[in-house]
Design a protein around this motif. Structure first.
Motif, PDB file in Angstrom:
ATOM      1  N   ARG A 169       0.840  -1.208   0.000  1.00 41.97           N
ATOM      2  CA  ARG A 169       0.000   0.000   0.000  1.00 41.97           C
ATOM      3  C   ARG A 169       0.871   1.253   0.000  1.00 41.97           C
ATOM      4  O   ARG A 169       0.615   2.223  -0.727  1.00 41.97           O
ATOM      5  CB  ARG A 169      -0.915  -0.002   1.226  1.00 41.97           C
ATOM      6  CG  ARG A 169      -1.913   1.163   1.248  1.00 41.97           C
ATOM      7  CD  ARG A 169      -2.840   1.078   2.448  1.00 41.97           C
ATOM      8  NE  ARG A 169      -3.518  -0.202   2.499  1.00 41.97           N
ATOM      9  CZ  ARG A 169      -3.298  -1.143   3.418  1.00 41.97           C
ATOM     10  NH1 ARG A 169      -2.404  -0.941   4.367  1.00 41.97           N
ATOM     11  NH2 ARG A 169      -3.966  -2.279   3.396  1.00 41.97           N
ATOM     12  N   SER A 170       1.928   1.250   0.804  1.00 42.03           N
ATOM     13  CA  SER A 170       2.824   2.395   0.882  1.00 42.03           C
ATOM     14  C   SER A 170       3.526   2.642  -0.458  1.00 42.03           C
ATOM     15  O   SER A 170       3.624   3.784  -0.931  1.00 42.03           O
ATOM     16  CB  SER A 170       3.861   2.154   1.984  1.00 42.03           C
ATOM     17  OG  SER A 170       4.752   3.232   2.094  1.00 42.03           O
ATOM     18  N   SER A 225       6.166   7.176 -15.722  1.00 42.98           N
ATOM     19  CA  SER A 225       5.530   6.663 -16.939  1.00 42.98           C
ATOM     20  C   SER A 225       5.502   5.145 -16.961  1.00 42.98           C
ATOM     21  O   SER A 225       4.636   4.552 -17.609  1.00 42.98           O
ATOM     22  CB  SER A 225       6.243   7.199 -18.175  1.00 42.98           C
ATOM     23  OG  SER A 225       7.607   6.825 -18.172  1.00 42.98           O
ATOM     24  N   SER A 226       6.462   4.492 -16.279  1.00 38.34           N
ATOM     25  CA  SER A 226       6.460   3.028 -16.279  1.00 38.34           C
ATOM     26  C   SER A 226       6.923   2.479 -14.930  1.00 38.34           C
ATOM     27  O   SER A 226       7.691   3.125 -14.207  1.00 38.34           O
ATOM     28  CB  SER A 226       7.336   2.476 -17.410  1.00 38.34           C
ATOM     29  OG  SER A 226       8.692   2.831 -17.221  1.00 38.34           O
ATOM     30  N   VAL A 227       6.434   1.292 -14.622  1.00 35.88           N
ATOM     31  CA  VAL A 227       6.774   0.593 -13.376  1.00 35.88           C
ATOM     32  C   VAL A 227       7.092  -0.856 -13.708  1.00 35.88           C
ATOM     33  O   VAL A 227       6.339  -1.515 -14.444  1.00 35.88           O
ATOM     34  CB  VAL A 227       5.603   0.634 -12.358  1.00 35.88           C
ATOM     35  CG1 VAL A 227       5.945  -0.177 -11.111  1.00 35.88           C
ATOM     36  CG2 VAL A 227       5.261   2.073 -11.989  1.00 35.88           C
ATOM     37  N   LEU A 228       8.212  -1.342 -13.201  1.00 37.27           N
ATOM     38  CA  LEU A 228       8.547  -2.757 -13.302  1.00 37.27           C
ATOM     39  C   LEU A 228       8.499  -3.351 -11.895  1.00 37.27           C
ATOM     40  O   LEU A 228       9.180  -2.869 -10.990  1.00 37.27           O
ATOM     41  CB  LEU A 228       9.938  -2.968 -13.917  1.00 37.27           C
ATOM     42  CG  LEU A 228      10.335  -4.436 -14.173  1.00 37.27           C
ATOM     43  CD1 LEU A 228      11.266  -4.533 -15.391  1.00 37.27           C
ATOM     44  CD2 LEU A 228      11.006  -5.082 -12.968  1.00 37.27           C
ATOM     45  N   ALA A 229       7.684  -4.381 -11.719  1.00 30.23           N
ATOM     46  CA  ALA A 229       7.547  -5.030 -10.416  1.00 30.23           C
ATOM     47  C   ALA A 229       8.131  -6.433 -10.468  1.00 30.23           C
ATOM     48  O   ALA A 229       7.807  -7.213 -11.370  1.00 30.23           O
ATOM     49  CB  ALA A 229       6.081  -5.108 -10.007  1.00 30.23           C
ATOM     50  N   PHE A 278       1.935 -11.648  -4.038  1.00 33.51           N
ATOM     51  CA  PHE A 278       2.324 -11.081  -5.327  1.00 33.51           C
ATOM     52  C   PHE A 278       1.112 -10.894  -6.237  1.00 33.51           C
ATOM     53  O   PHE A 278       1.093  -9.983  -7.068  1.00 33.51           O
ATOM     54  CB  PHE A 278       3.394 -11.960  -5.980  1.00 33.51           C
ATOM     55  CG  PHE A 278       4.692 -11.939  -5.228  1.00 33.51           C
ATOM     56  CD1 PHE A 278       5.627 -10.945  -5.462  1.00 33.51           C
ATOM     57  CD2 PHE A 278       4.964 -12.885  -4.257  1.00 33.51           C
ATOM     58  CE1 PHE A 278       6.816 -10.905  -4.764  1.00 33.51           C
ATOM     59  CE2 PHE A 278       6.154 -12.855  -3.553  1.00 33.51           C
ATOM     60  CZ  PHE A 278       7.088 -11.868  -3.795  1.00 33.51           C
ATOM     61  N   HIS A 279       0.114 -11.751  -6.092  1.00 31.70           N
ATOM     62  CA  HIS A 279      -1.151 -11.528  -6.807  1.00 31.70           C
ATOM     63  C   HIS A 279      -1.758 -10.208  -6.348  1.00 31.70           C
ATOM     64  O   HIS A 279      -2.242  -9.410  -7.178  1.00 31.70           O
ATOM     65  CB  HIS A 279      -2.112 -12.684  -6.518  1.00 31.70           C
ATOM     66  CG  HIS A 279      -3.460 -12.519  -7.151  1.00 31.70           C
ATOM     67  ND1 HIS A 279      -3.718 -12.818  -8.476  1.00 31.70           N
ATOM     68  CD2 HIS A 279      -4.639 -12.044  -6.638  1.00 31.70           C
ATOM     69  CE1 HIS A 279      -4.982 -12.561  -8.757  1.00 31.70           C
ATOM     70  NE2 HIS A 279      -5.564 -12.078  -7.664  1.00 31.70           N
ATOM     71  N   HIS A 280      -1.712  -9.967  -5.052  1.00 32.41           N
ATOM     72  CA  HIS A 280      -2.230  -8.704  -4.506  1.00 32.41           C
ATOM     73  C   HIS A 280      -1.415  -7.521  -5.027  1.00 32.41           C
ATOM     74  O   HIS A 280      -1.985  -6.486  -5.413  1.00 32.41           O
ATOM     75  CB  HIS A 280      -2.177  -8.761  -2.980  1.00 32.41           C
ATOM     76  CG  HIS A 280      -2.615  -7.496  -2.300  1.00 32.41           C
ATOM     77  ND1 HIS A 280      -3.927  -7.101  -2.250  1.00 32.41           N
ATOM     78  CD2 HIS A 280      -1.900  -6.520  -1.669  1.00 32.41           C
ATOM     79  CE1 HIS A 280      -4.020  -5.941  -1.600  1.00 32.41           C
ATOM     80  NE2 HIS A 280      -2.805  -5.569  -1.249  1.00 32.41           N
ATOM     81  N   LEU A 281      -0.088  -7.663  -5.070  1.00 32.62           N
ATOM     82  CA  LEU A 281       0.774  -6.603  -5.587  1.00 32.62           C
ATOM     83  C   LEU A 281       0.391  -6.257  -7.022  1.00 32.62           C
ATOM     84  O   LEU A 281       0.211  -5.078  -7.368  1.00 32.62           O
ATOM     85  CB  LEU A 281       2.233  -7.052  -5.530  1.00 32.62           C
ATOM     86  CG  LEU A 281       3.268  -6.153  -6.225  1.00 32.62           C
ATOM     87  CD1 LEU A 281       3.367  -4.808  -5.539  1.00 32.62           C
ATOM     88  CD2 LEU A 281       4.631  -6.840  -6.265  1.00 32.62           C
TER      89      LEU A 281
END
Length: 291
Positions: A89-90, A101-105, A123-126
């Motif tokens: 959440r944080s 513009s982009s995020v890699l998780a 990780f599903h939640h993420l």
């Protein structure tokens, strides 16, 4: 500017090395300033932020065009799932306020499943929370890390027995060296791909069984090692003795239940699979070298 959370971990450091090799500007986010000297030497800007400090985390992402995130594990938390969801959440709040513009998780094999996967369910939640952001998303789903065997190899060399939660010991499973995950992440960040959602699975050059792990470790150590299925009732007590909280151990046990049932794998028909270059033998060799 590429902002990398978890910069001092194996994955984060490998990503940064790949980005800096190409001369890309990097801001490394660390928890403590005294852990950042080598990152500064690599040419990184350094920001200090605890995941639970929303203001510091928001500031650490300022100026980012792309952010790489990794959800910190809470291996000793009384309620591991709740603590990790608080961290997510944080992170998502800070991303939403900065709007890169982009995020890699860094995610996990099996993250597409919505139930009964233990730690993988976090990780599903993420992924679900990140999908709410107005950014191009890459989910780099990693197979389990070869380095995790370091907790057992020393004892296996000593006793000749490698206990495992992988049942049966002949079952092949995907695995990858953690730095290879970081290298793949760096390549993806540098590709400038801006698809709305890009899913990539990362595993090593081949799949192995627990019997393969025992055989290779034995060859390296110069003694016979046999893989042995740890009985299911012994899993959680053994994990707790290894330093995990009961809450986290339960999540790990549930994940291996799903793994052994064949549920944790590449999402069928979705995304691509990229393979790391490091073999299991190379990783185990580093573990057995000083035994």
């Amino acid at each position: 500017m590429f902002v990398i959370l978890g910069a001092t971990g194996k994955i984060g450091r490998a990503t940064i090395a790949e980005l800096r090799r190409h001369g890309a500007p990097v801001k490394a986010v660390v928890r403590r300033q005294n852990s950042a000297d080598d990152l500064k030497a690599m040419g990184c800007e350094v920001a200090v932020a605890d995941i639970r400090d929303g203001a510091a985390l928001y500031e650490s992402m300022s100026g980012a065009t792309a952010v790489q995130i990794i959800c910190p594990t809470s291996v000793r938390a009384d309620d591991a799932a709740a603590e990790m969801k608080d961290s997510i959440r944080s992170i998502v709040d800070a991303l939403d306020r900065n709007r890169p513009s982009s995020v890699l998780a860094i995610s996990d094999y099996g993250a597409h499943l919505a139930s009964d996967t233990g730690i993988t369910l976090i990780f599903h939640h993420l992924e679900s929370e990140l999908k709410k952001l107005p950014a191009a998303l890459t989910f780099l789903r990693s197979a389990e890390h070869m380095e995790n065997w370091s907790r057992q190899i020393g004892r296996a060399v000593e006793t000749g027995v490698l206990p495992t939660l992988h049942h049966p010991t002949t079952k092949l499973f995907p695995t990858i060296s953690a730095p290879d995950v970081g290298l793949i992440a760096g390549e993806l960040l540098l590709s400038n791909a801006h698809a709305f959602l890009n899913i990539v699975h990362a595993e090593g050059p081949e799949r192995y069984s627990a019997e393969d792990v025992a055989r290779i470790a034995g060859e390296l150590a110069g003694r016979k090692i046999v893989a042995s299925e740890m009985p299911r009732p012994d899993w959680i007590p053994a994990l707790v003795r290894g330093g995990l909280s009961a809450s986290y151990a339960e999540l790990v046990a549930e994940m291996y239940d799903a793994h052994n049932a064949g549920r944790i794998d590449v999402e069928p028909g979705v995304g691509e699979v990229r393979r790391g270059r490091t073999s299991l033998r190379e990783v185990l060799a580093s573990m057995t070298a000083n035994i």
